[in-house]
Motif scaffolding. Structure first.
Motif, PDB file in Angstrom:
ATOM      1  N   LEU A  55       0.581 -94.914 -32.085  1.00 50.98           N
ATOM      2  CA  LEU A  55       1.883 -95.531 -32.323  1.00 50.98           C
ATOM      3  C   LEU A  55       2.623 -94.973 -33.532  1.00 50.98           C
ATOM      4  O   LEU A  55       3.834 -94.981 -33.566  1.00 50.98           O
ATOM      5  N   ARG A  56       1.868 -94.530 -34.545  1.00 49.49           N
ATOM      6  CA  ARG A  56       2.532 -94.253 -35.818  1.00 49.49           C
ATOM      7  C   ARG A  56       3.155 -92.856 -35.851  1.00 49.49           C
ATOM      8  O   ARG A  56       2.713 -91.943 -35.163  1.00 49.49           O
TER       9      ARG A  56
ATOM     10  N   MET B 170      -2.914 -98.611 -41.418  1.00 49.75           N
ATOM     11  CA  MET B 170      -3.936 -99.496 -40.843  1.00 49.75           C
ATOM     12  C   MET B 170      -5.188 -99.548 -41.703  1.00 49.75           C
ATOM     13  O   MET B 170      -5.872-100.561 -41.756  1.00 49.75           O
TER      14      MET B 170
ATOM     15  N   PHE C 210       1.886-102.676 -39.720  1.00 51.07           N
ATOM     16  CA  PHE C 210       0.817-101.758 -40.140  1.00 51.07           C
ATOM     17  C   PHE C 210       0.535-100.719 -39.064  1.00 51.07           C
ATOM     18  O   PHE C 210       0.215 -99.579 -39.365  1.00 51.07           O
ATOM     19  N   PHE C 211       0.670-101.127 -37.781  1.00 49.68           N
ATOM     20  CA  PHE C 211       0.411-100.194 -36.695  1.00 49.68           C
ATOM     21  C   PHE C 211       1.394 -99.025 -36.716  1.00 49.68           C
ATOM     22  O   PHE C 211       1.061 -97.921 -36.322  1.00 49.68           O
ATOM     23  N   PHE C 212       2.615 -99.283 -37.170  1.00 48.02           N
ATOM     24  CA  PHE C 212       3.660 -98.260 -37.089  1.00 48.02           C
ATOM     25  C   PHE C 212       3.850 -97.483 -38.375  1.00 48.02           C
ATOM     26  O   PHE C 212       4.816 -96.752 -38.523  1.00 48.02           O
ATOM     27  N   LYS C 213       2.924 -97.667 -39.343  1.00 45.08           N
ATOM     28  CA  LYS C 213       3.089 -96.966 -40.612  1.00 45.08           C
ATOM     29  C   LYS C 213       2.370 -95.626 -40.593  1.00 45.08           C
ATOM     30  O   LYS C 213       1.262 -95.508 -40.074  1.00 45.08           O
ATOM     31  N   GLU C 214       3.016 -94.642 -41.182  1.00 41.95           N
ATOM     32  CA  GLU C 214       2.416 -93.315 -41.229  1.00 41.95           C
ATOM     33  C   GLU C 214       1.135 -93.356 -42.054  1.00 41.95           C
ATOM     34  O   GLU C 214       1.068 -94.025 -43.084  1.00 41.95           O
TER      35      GLU C 214
ATOM     36  N   LEU D 260      -5.588 -96.978 -31.806  1.00 42.98           N
ATOM     37  CA  LEU D 260      -4.337 -97.515 -31.262  1.00 42.98           C
ATOM     38  C   LEU D 260      -3.186 -97.189 -32.209  1.00 42.98           C
ATOM     39  O   LEU D 260      -2.106 -96.775 -31.789  1.00 42.98           O
ATOM     40  N   SER D 261      -3.478 -97.352 -33.503  1.00 42.95           N
ATOM     41  CA  SER D 261      -2.462 -97.071 -34.514  1.00 42.95           C
ATOM     42  C   SER D 261      -2.093 -95.586 -34.508  1.00 42.95           C
ATOM     43  O   SER D 261      -0.946 -95.216 -34.719  1.00 42.95           O
ATOM     44  N   ARG D 262      -3.095 -94.731 -34.223  1.00 41.92           N
ATOM     45  CA  ARG D 262      -2.839 -93.287 -34.173  1.00 41.92           C
ATOM     46  C   ARG D 262      -1.814 -92.950 -33.095  1.00 41.92           C
ATOM     47  O   ARG D 262      -0.998 -92.037 -33.253  1.00 41.92           O
TER      48      ARG D 262
END
Lengths: 357, 117
Positions: free
Chosen positions: B28-29, A259, A76-80, B24-26
């Protein structure tokens, strides 16, 4: 136990509060994450499939796929992250917060073990000490806030499926809330207070020497109403009109990905945990151990966890056993069956109490 | 520490956690925008009109009925914890209160507000 107690003596009350906060927060959050895996394994078991059993830590340690929630989280962290151009941007961002914050906060008043005295000071195993004046009104109020998460997510997406899901589920949630709160009123009446610790203390001992003195044996009708309403409150099948994946794509979270979707999904499981804990506390004696007069602290915590996880499993079990209701049936059940039933329950127990039982 | 400090702390943590996770997700994605990705989903066809259309009035009726009944439930709560002391008097009070509630309930039922088709 002694070592832990001596540690507590030296630390001030704040440290105890922070420790409880960590236990409650991390406990609910991680259980919710694990339950996404339990749900998939459970569904596989019920439908004679295998389910996620491949995910392994460092490619080696494969504990029946228990690393699956971890792998999902990383993915989920690496999804656009996509916010549709037609969506209301601010509310679209706000919705995961509105869903997750009430879901995580509901657990605060529920005692997850018996209080113990150490060094002349009493320690309570609930985030808010008993006698805080809110008691079980607090999880009911916070649970009511859950409607906003679904409704805001649905409306801000500006998607036809989302709005259908959001409207249907918010109407269903508020309908079932009445039956639920009337069932809880009957419990307040029996315990003579709002406080969960009072309600749990009133459930100690035995009934007719063969049954534990739990509220379910006193108010079975109230339990049926409360149990049913909890499914509507948590938006779980057979009442999952918010999502309804076979009818309206993915309902209120059709436009959500990345996310933000995972936060919405986690909030559903946090609600499930709080609902299970409420059922264990209200109708199954909370941390009380059947036929044990004064359980030790560890035993009481264990007893509570077993009851809570059992109900969390019942949520999964029912989801993969029953088909979805039709919407008019749902509203009929809520207004024409659950509401009168909870009223009958209330009047009957008020009459019994007025006769001095 | 008898106050609500722990609730405040819980709110802070509960709000901070999604903020941290989303930021954090910002970091990495990936982000490769295209027009099709940002279009509203509608079964794969081009979206035709606004989703926020007129909705059946029944949903709003449910909200109104909920408000009435929920407020009535709130009135019952202080009564419930006094029930042991009030005994028969309390039961009669409940009867009067529920009679009025049931009157309204019967009214909305007879008007068909609870009927969905």
């Amino acid at each position: 136990m002694d070592k832990l107690a001596s540690l507590l003596h030296t630390s001030p009350a704040i440290a105890w509060m922070v420790a409880k906060l960590v236990i409650v927060f991390a406990g609910v959050f991680s259980l919710a994450a694990v339950w996404t895996w339990v749900e998939r394994r459970g569904s596989a078991m019920i439908q004679d499939r295998i389910g996620p059993n491949r995910a392994a830590l460092f490619g080696k340690i494969k504990i029946i796929g228990l690393a699956q929630p971890l792998a999902d989280g990383i993915k989920f962290f690496f999804k656009e992250d996509l916010v549709p151009h037609d969506a209301n941007k601010g509310l679209f961002w706000l919705a995961p917060f509105l869903a997750l914050v009430p879901a995580l906060m509901g657990f605060a008043v529920i005692p997850f073990g018996r209080s113990f005295v150490s060094g002349g000071q009493e320690y309570h195993l609930a985030l808010l000490d008993p006698g805080n004046g809110m008691g079980l009104l607090y999880p009911l109020a916070i649970g009511g806030m859950a409607v906003y998460g679904v409704l805001v997510a649905a409306w801000s997406s500006n998607n036809k499926w989302s709005i259908l899901g959001g409207m249907r589920s918010s109407a269903a949630m508020v309908s079932y809330e009445i039956g639920m709160s009337l069932a809880v009123v009957a419990l307040f009446m029996r315990a003579g207070g709002y406080d969960p610790s009072e309600i749990i203390t009133a459930q100690g001992g035995t009934l007719w020497k063969v049954l534990p003195n739990w509220n379910i044996f006193h108010q079975p009708l109230g339990f049926i109403v409360f149990f049913t309403c909890m499914f509507a409150e948590t938006n779980r099948l057979p009442f999952d009109f918010a999502e309804g994946e076979s009818e309206i794509v993915a309902g209120f979270n059709t436009e959500y990905g990345s996310m933000k979707f995972s936060l919405l999904a986690l909030s559903e499981y946090c609600h499930l945990m709080t609902a299970s804990a409420l059922m264990a506390t209200l109708y199954f004696g909370g941390w009380q151990v059947p036929f044990v007069q004064d359980p030790s602290v560890m035993l009481s915590v264990l007893s509570f966890l077993v009851k809570m996880l059992f109900f969390a499993w019942v949520f999964v079990w029912i989801r993969w056993t029953l088909p979805r209701f039709r919407y008019d049936q749902l509203m009929h059940l809520g207004w024409k069956a659950m509401l009168p039933m909870s009223m009958v329950n209330l009047v009957f127990h008020a009459w019994r109490m007025s006769q001095g039982h | 520490m008898r106050g609500y400090a722990s609730i405040l702390l819980l709110i802070l943590v509960a709000v901070a956690l999604p903020i941290i996770i989303l930021n954090l997700s910002r970091l990495l994605r990936p982000s490769w925008p295209s027009a099709a990705k940002y279009a509203t989903y509608e079964c794969g066809i081009v979206t035709t009109n606004e989703a926020r259309e007129k909705f059946s009035v029944r949903y709003y009726l449910v909200a109104v009925m909920f408000l009435v009944f929920d407020v009535e439930t709130v009135f019952l709560m202080p009564w419930a914890i006094q029930m042991k002391e009030l005994a028969v008097f309390g039961f009669i009070e409940l009867g009067l209160f529920l009679f009025l509630l049931l009157f309204g309930y019967g009214y909305i039922w007879s008007k068909g507000a609870l009927t969905w088709e």
